[in-house]
Design a protein around this motif. Structure first.
Motif, PDB file in Angstrom:
ATOM      1  N   THR A   1      39.635  45.487  45.086  1.00 36.47           N
ATOM      2  CA  THR A   1      39.569  46.127  43.770  1.00 36.47           C
ATOM      3  C   THR A   1      38.193  46.689  43.468  1.00 36.47           C
ATOM      4  O   THR A   1      38.011  47.341  42.439  1.00 36.47           O
ATOM      5  CB  THR A   1      39.934  45.110  42.669  1.00 36.47           C
TER       6      THR A   1
ATOM      7  N   VAL B   1      43.780  51.545  48.219  1.00 39.63           N
ATOM      8  CA  VAL B   1      44.432  50.538  47.382  1.00 39.63           C
ATOM      9  C   VAL B   1      45.799  50.163  47.947  1.00 39.63           C
ATOM     10  O   VAL B   1      46.152  48.979  48.046  1.00 39.63           O
ATOM     11  CB  VAL B   1      44.566  51.061  45.930  1.00 39.63           C
TER      12      VAL B   1
ATOM     13  N   THR C   1      48.196  46.504  40.364  1.00 38.49           N
ATOM     14  CA  THR C   1      47.959  47.636  41.262  1.00 38.49           C
ATOM     15  C   THR C   1      48.159  48.961  40.546  1.00 38.49           C
ATOM     16  O   THR C   1      47.379  49.901  40.715  1.00 38.49           O
ATOM     17  CB  THR C   1      48.894  47.562  42.479  1.00 38.49           C
TER      18      THR C   1
END
Length: 396
Positions: free
Chosen positions: A15, A137, A369
């Motif tokens: 993150t 990600v 997410t």
């Protein structure tokens, strides 16, 4: 076997957003240098400037000759006349001023073309940064799900985890694959757009592979950009064209004065040469009717267009700057919460301790997410506004 605690550390690290992008501006410069459209425009602008060189010169001189003969005693006769016509002298000074201003306006058009190209290049590169961040990600999300799926599959064989949980993880993996496929398509489209910009597929791949991060440009106060507003090529060009229109009006007004013709005349008759000068005067009674007034009105229209252009540019600047502030605040709010969020780690601990089910974990982690992806989208939109503001920034 990778434990759930190890996965938690991995997800928490994923993150973090990194800000480097040392090569962003150099990539923009490379794209500008490779753009074939700009080279074509440069030749076009050069041609336009070259054509202005003949805008305020005298007309070509005229040479007229004649030969007459007779059957009688007077003999033959020869005539040669060289003459040069010209407008009233004040007309040429006004025309030269107009040509000079038109040349400056062309320079502004060329500058605007380059600035627009730089803006487009910045936006294309920013899209590449955004897609790369999203891919990172989703790759980390996929790695996490794969690790959990591996653990769950082995746990199901020992009746520690239900087969339903395994199926849930498999479905989540398919969702991630679908997102990755969409990102791959967007990356291909972005690379194609860069290829069209630089005129080379190979060059586009090299540039895309070199993309690292967004430029570290700061959002300056509106007053700083406003100070440079009058220097933007659109505003400057409108002002110059208004001056050129006034010069054209002055030239048309002076054309109401007589034009002149002067020359040399040679004649030979019966063997005797004659030399002399010729002069002429053209009084513009009909040819200039209404032209001076039309030029004056066009000059007034050009001044009004210059004022309108300045108003539109200011309005556009204020709108873009306001959008940039909002996006910047939104991104910073997301970043403050998500950059070092313990949520992924806590969710995995709760799952490991049996405090939440696999369904709850998947829902909450997917929501986290999605929040990261939303933050990246806001950051990308903010960089788009910064690319637009760059034209008002004296450092760009």
């Amino acid at each position: 076997m990778k434990s759930i605690r190890t996965i938690a550390v991995m997800v928490a690290a994923s993150t973090m957003l990194h800000m480097s992008a040392e090569s962003f501006d150099s990539l923009v410069d490379r794209m500008i240098a490779l753009n074939p459209g700009l080279r074509s425009e440069a030749y076009s602008y050069a041609s336009q400037r070259e054509s202005l060189r003949s805008a305020a010169v005298l007309p070509d001189p005229e040479i007229e000759g004649g030969y007459m003969w007779s059957t009688g005693e007077p003999g033959n006769k020869t005539d040669i006349t060289v003459s040069q016509s010209m407008e009233w002298p004040g007309v040429y000074s006004a025309m030269r001023r107009e040509a000079r201003l038109q040349s400056e306006a062309i320079n502004m058009s060329e500058r605007a073309t380059i600035i627009n190209a730089r803006e487009n290049a910045r936006i294309l590169l920013a899209e590449g940064v955004y897609l790369n961040k999203c891919r990172e990600v989703m790759a980390n999300r996929m790695e996490c799900i794969d690790s959990l799926l591996n653990i769950a599959t082995k746990g199901a064989l020992r009746n520690e985890i239900t087969l339903l949980d395994v199926e849930k993880l498999k479905l989540e993996r398919l969702e991630i694959l679908a997102r990755q496929t969409e990102l791959n398509t967007q990356e291909t489209q972005c690379m194609s757009a860069i290829g069209a910009f630089v005129g080379s597929v190979e060059g586009a791949k090299n540039i895309y592979d070199a993309i690292e991060d967004y430029p570290a440009d700061m959002l300056l106060p509106l007053a700083v950009y406003s100070e440079k507003l009058h220097e933007t090529p659109e505003v400057e060009q409108s002002r110059i064209l208004a001056e050129a229109s006034r010069a054209r009006s002055d030239a048309e007004r002076r054309r109401s004065l007589p034009s002149l013709t002067a020359g040399y005349h040679f004649a030979r008759e019966e063997g005797t040469p004659f030399h002399g000068f010729v002069a002429g005067l053209s009084i513009p009674v009909f040819s200039t009717k209404g032209k001076s007034e039309a030029a004056r009105l066009e000059s007034m229209a050009a001044e009004a267009r210059a004022e309108q252009q300045a108003i539109e540019q200011r309005s556009s600047l204020e709108s873009i700057h306001a959008a940039a502030i909002q996006l910047k605040n939104q991104y910073e709010a997301y970043d403050k919460v998500l950059s070092e969020s313990p949520t992924p780690r806590l969710l995995l601990r709760a799952l490991e301790g049996g405090q939440i089910s696999m369904m709850v974990y998947l829902i909450e982690s997917a929501s986290h997410t999605d929040a990261i992806l939303r933050m990246l989208e806001i950051q990308y939109r903010y960089q788009q506004t910064m690319a637009q503001l760059a034209r008002y920034n004296p450092g760009n």
